[in-house]
Motif scaffolding. Sequence first.
Motif, PDB file in Angstrom:
ATOM      1  N   PRO A  32       1.056  -1.166   0.196  1.00 47.84           N
ATOM      2  CA  PRO A  32      -0.162   0.028   0.253  1.00 47.84           C
ATOM      3  C   PRO A  32       0.251   1.244   0.493  1.00 47.84           C
ATOM      4  CG  PRO A  32      -0.536  -1.626   2.536  1.00 47.84           C
ATOM      5  CD  PRO A  32       1.220  -1.804   1.203  1.00 47.84           C
ATOM      6  N   LEU A  33       0.986   1.546  -1.019  1.00 51.05           N
ATOM      7  CA  LEU A  33       1.421   3.234  -0.997  1.00 51.05           C
ATOM      8  C   LEU A  33       0.160   3.993  -1.504  1.00 51.05           C
ATOM      9  CD1 LEU A  33       4.006   2.057  -3.795  1.00 51.05           C
ATOM     10  CD2 LEU A  33       4.472   2.240  -1.071  1.00 51.05           C
ATOM     11  N   MET A  34       0.418   5.323  -0.877  1.00 52.52           N
ATOM     12  CA  MET A  34      -0.175   6.701  -1.395  1.00 52.52           C
ATOM     13  C   MET A  34      -0.278   6.730  -2.447  1.00 52.52           C
ATOM     14  SD  MET A  34       1.131   7.865   2.243  1.00 52.52           S
ATOM     15  CE  MET A  34       2.706   9.329   2.001  1.00 52.52           C
ATOM     16  N   SER A  35      -0.944   7.466  -2.783  1.00 54.89           N
ATOM     17  CA  SER A  35      -2.097   7.275  -4.324  1.00 54.89           C
ATOM     18  C   SER A  35      -1.417   8.017  -5.082  1.00 54.89           C
ATOM     19  CB  SER A  35      -3.728   8.128  -4.904  1.00 54.89           C
ATOM     20  OG  SER A  35      -3.755   9.258  -3.236  1.00 54.89           O
ATOM     21  N   TYR A  36      -0.082   9.093  -4.567  1.00 53.77           N
ATOM     22  CA  TYR A  36       0.567  10.053  -5.729  1.00 53.77           C
ATOM     23  C   TYR A  36       1.468   9.131  -6.188  1.00 53.77           C
ATOM     24  CZ  TYR A  36      -1.552  14.935  -5.959  1.00 53.77           C
ATOM     25  OH  TYR A  36      -1.809  15.823  -6.434  1.00 53.77           O
ATOM     26  N   ILE A  37       2.279   8.630  -4.902  1.00 56.63           N
ATOM     27  CA  ILE A  37       3.624   8.041  -5.200  1.00 56.63           C
ATOM     28  C   ILE A  37       3.330   6.500  -5.797  1.00 56.63           C
ATOM     29  CG2 ILE A  37       5.319   6.273  -3.863  1.00 56.63           C
ATOM     30  CD1 ILE A  37       5.095   8.075  -1.525  1.00 56.63           C
ATOM     31  N   ALA A  38       1.533   5.744  -5.604  1.00 59.44           N
ATOM     32  CA  ALA A  38       1.351   4.676  -6.579  1.00 59.44           C
ATOM     33  C   ALA A  38       0.505   5.062  -8.275  1.00 59.44           C
ATOM     34  CB  ALA A  38       0.383   4.184  -5.820  1.00 59.44           C
ATOM     35  N   ASN A  39       0.219   6.651  -7.691  1.00 61.65           N
ATOM     36  CA  ASN A  39       0.533   7.190  -9.421  1.00 61.65           C
ATOM     37  C   ASN A  39       1.470   7.425 -10.441  1.00 61.65           C
ATOM     38  OD1 ASN A  39      -2.122   6.375  -9.249  1.00 61.65           O
ATOM     39  ND2 ASN A  39      -2.722   8.664  -8.075  1.00 61.65           N
ATOM     40  N   ASN A  40       2.448   7.178  -9.428  1.00 62.99           N
ATOM     41  CA  ASN A  40       3.708   7.792 -10.409  1.00 62.99           C
ATOM     42  C   ASN A  40       5.186   7.030 -10.374  1.00 62.99           C
ATOM     43  OD1 ASN A  40       5.194   9.619 -11.419  1.00 62.99           O
ATOM     44  ND2 ASN A  40       6.735  10.139  -9.852  1.00 62.99           N
ATOM     45  N   PHE A  41       4.555   5.535 -10.161  1.00 58.69           N
ATOM     46  CA  PHE A  41       5.399   4.439  -9.852  1.00 58.69           C
ATOM     47  C   PHE A  41       6.156   3.902 -10.770  1.00 58.69           C
ATOM     48  CE2 PHE A  41       7.555   0.694  -7.698  1.00 58.69           C
ATOM     49  CZ  PHE A  41       7.548   1.146  -6.709  1.00 58.69           C
ATOM     50  N   ASP A  42       5.809   3.801 -12.064  1.00 56.32           N
ATOM     51  CA  ASP A  42       6.332   3.440 -13.048  1.00 56.32           C
ATOM     52  C   ASP A  42       8.005   4.082 -12.997  1.00 56.32           C
ATOM     53  OD1 ASP A  42       5.096   1.340 -13.662  1.00 56.32           O
ATOM     54  OD2 ASP A  42       4.099   2.225 -15.736  1.00 56.32           O
ATOM     55  N   ALA A  43       7.745   5.441 -12.780  1.00 50.10           N
ATOM     56  CA  ALA A  43       8.885   6.762 -13.236  1.00 50.10           C
ATOM     57  C   ALA A  43       9.763   6.442 -11.838  1.00 50.10           C
ATOM     58  CB  ALA A  43       8.404   7.963 -13.527  1.00 50.10           C
ATOM     59  N   ILE A  44       9.503   5.880 -10.564  1.00 50.95           N
ATOM     60  CA  ILE A  44      10.337   5.547  -9.613  1.00 50.95           C
ATOM     61  C   ILE A  44      10.896   4.787 -10.179  1.00 50.95           C
ATOM     62  CG2 ILE A  44       9.734   4.792  -7.044  1.00 50.95           C
ATOM     63  CD1 ILE A  44       7.263   6.973  -7.196  1.00 50.95           C
ATOM     64  N   SER A  45      10.514   3.436 -10.699  1.00 50.75           N
ATOM     65  CA  SER A  45      11.106   2.196 -10.619  1.00 50.75           C
ATOM     66  C   SER A  45      12.030   2.197 -11.841  1.00 50.75           C
ATOM     67  CB  SER A  45      10.242   1.336 -11.058  1.00 50.75           C
ATOM     68  OG  SER A  45       8.729   0.802 -10.212  1.00 50.75           O
ATOM     69  N   ALA A  46      11.929   3.821 -12.645  1.00 48.29           N
ATOM     70  CA  ALA A  46      12.772   3.594 -13.559  1.00 48.29           C
ATOM     71  C   ALA A  46      13.652   4.691 -13.130  1.00 48.29           C
ATOM     72  CB  ALA A  46      11.948   4.254 -14.706  1.00 48.29           C
ATOM     73  N   PHE A  47      13.920   5.073 -11.784  1.00 49.75           N
ATOM     74  CA  PHE A  47      14.747   5.901 -12.078  1.00 49.75           C
ATOM     75  C   PHE A  47      16.735   4.796 -12.149  1.00 49.75           C
ATOM     76  CE2 PHE A  47      17.740   7.074  -8.595  1.00 49.75           C
ATOM     77  CZ  PHE A  47      18.630   8.484  -8.904  1.00 49.75           C
ATOM     78  N   CYS A  48      17.672   5.975 -11.563  1.00 48.13           N
ATOM     79  CA  CYS A  48      18.638   5.249 -12.417  1.00 48.13           C
ATOM     80  C   CYS A  48      19.331   5.962 -11.895  1.00 48.13           C
ATOM     81  CB  CYS A  48      18.945   5.107 -14.063  1.00 48.13           C
ATOM     82  SG  CYS A  48      20.549   4.109 -14.175  1.00 48.13           S
ATOM     83  N   PRO A  49      20.015   5.157 -10.412  1.00 49.87           N
ATOM     84  CA  PRO A  49      21.177   5.955  -9.928  1.00 49.87           C
ATOM     85  C   PRO A  49      22.828   6.305 -10.543  1.00 49.87           C
ATOM     86  CG  PRO A  49      21.396   3.365  -9.007  1.00 49.87           C
ATOM     87  CD  PRO A  49      19.732   4.086  -9.598  1.00 49.87           C
ATOM     88  N   ASP A  50      23.468   6.908 -10.330  1.00 52.15           N
ATOM     89  CA  ASP A  50      24.502   6.999  -9.992  1.00 52.15           C
ATOM     90  C   ASP A  50      25.317   5.602  -8.930  1.00 52.15           C
ATOM     91  OD1 ASP A  50      27.245   8.478 -11.435  1.00 52.15           O
ATOM     92  OD2 ASP A  50      27.586   8.166  -9.563  1.00 52.15           O
ATOM     93  N   SER A  51      27.034   4.933  -9.455  1.00 53.26           N
ATOM     94  CA  SER A  51      27.397   4.523  -8.707  1.00 53.26           C
ATOM     95  C   SER A  51      27.286   5.046  -7.318  1.00 53.26           C
ATOM     96  CB  SER A  51      28.070   2.945  -9.995  1.00 53.26           C
ATOM     97  OG  SER A  51      29.017   3.936  -9.614  1.00 53.26           O
ATOM     98  N   SER A  52      27.849   6.272  -7.230  1.00 58.40           N
ATOM     99  CA  SER A  52      28.519   6.510  -6.541  1.00 58.40           C
ATOM    100  C   SER A  52      27.082   7.139  -5.302  1.00 58.40           C
ATOM    101  CB  SER A  52      29.124   8.382  -6.279  1.00 58.40           C
ATOM    102  OG  SER A  52      28.153   9.213  -7.213  1.00 58.40           O
ATOM    103  N   ASP A  53      26.099   7.160  -6.083  1.00 60.21           N
ATOM    104  CA  ASP A  53      24.555   7.175  -4.821  1.00 60.21           C
ATOM    105  C   ASP A  53      24.952   6.328  -3.269  1.00 60.21           C
ATOM    106  OD1 ASP A  53      24.284   9.516  -6.309  1.00 60.21           O
ATOM    107  OD2 ASP A  53      23.094   8.378  -7.821  1.00 60.21           O
TER     108      ASP A  53
END
Length: 317
Positions: A32-53
């Motif tokens: 269960p995630l708040m609606s604003y987060i759930a509705n944006n979840f594809d973009a969150i999943s696709a986040f690509c960090p830097d190896s130094s993060d």
Amino acid sequence: MSEDEELSYSAAIQEASKSICRFPLIPVKGIPLMSYIANNFDAISAFCPDSSDLLIATYPKAGTTWTQEIVDLLLHNGDAETCRRAPTPVRSPFLEICNPPPIPTGLELLSKMAPPRIIKTHLPFQLVPAGFWEKKCKAIYIARNAKDNVVSYYHFDRMNLTQPEPGPWEGYIHKFMHGECILMCSAVPWGSWYDHVKGYWEERDKRNILYIFYEDMKENPRREVERIMRYLDLSLSDDIITRIVELTSFTAMKENPMANYTCIPKSVFDQSISAFMRKGEVGDWKNHFTPEQSAEFDADYERQMKQADIPFRTEFY
Ligand code: A3P
């Protein structure tokens, strides 16, 4: 982030706070995630960090802010002024957070920062963007014993006016115990504490996750600050470690406007209901649980955690 951008962050929160409400929960892969987060979840999943993060992962209310402050100070050689450059959520963005515009999302804040970044998440292990593990990013997980965690979460849900209404304490304990209920009205945001702490525990060796406990930080903060320092491949002097321990004490952080979330307006975090820096103790659960509630919670805990061998402590002896 420039001073102008920081100002615009505060202004955006002020502006959006007029339309803030307690957002409903929507399941994402059963969490269960708040609606604003759930509705944006594809973009969150696709986040690509830097190896130094660096990822700081926690179940909500387990000591995230405390660890963010320790890490920021370690990375800046204990320089208090530098670590007062902006409030915690600007210095160390919350990966999945999305609020009504114009508040920048975690992803927007991150896109404006150069790595290495200190990234906060409450996502359970299986929902963390795969890029963190593909890039072999370092990750610190902080776990807090279930009884103090549920108490802290209850008070937080009372004052955080974007999270679902917690209702009475008696019912809240049951929501916490059954974190991923099919009925979203009887779940808590980010789901089951039990699955969360177990998920990261099981992956800690394979993914080189530093798994630390809130209770250990309370018992001996210097030891845990040094543990984090070594994990980050840093080597600071004893004097600087002493300063970092002082600057990250509960009292110091409660007084620090860049760490105590007073940057968030009352219409979002109503700290007159409960302070963000509330008590910061181990064993406060004893002031909340009745003996019957404690016995029921313990029996359920035994059932949910029986396969896990995670050394939680609910009090100091
Ligand atoms: P309480 O509600 O029990 O006081 P998070 O940052 O993950 O939201 O966790 C918040 C909890 O950590 C709150 O717990 C808060 O008081 C506590 N906390 C924050 N900074 C702390 C510190 N420096 N020392 C001890 N506890 C701290």
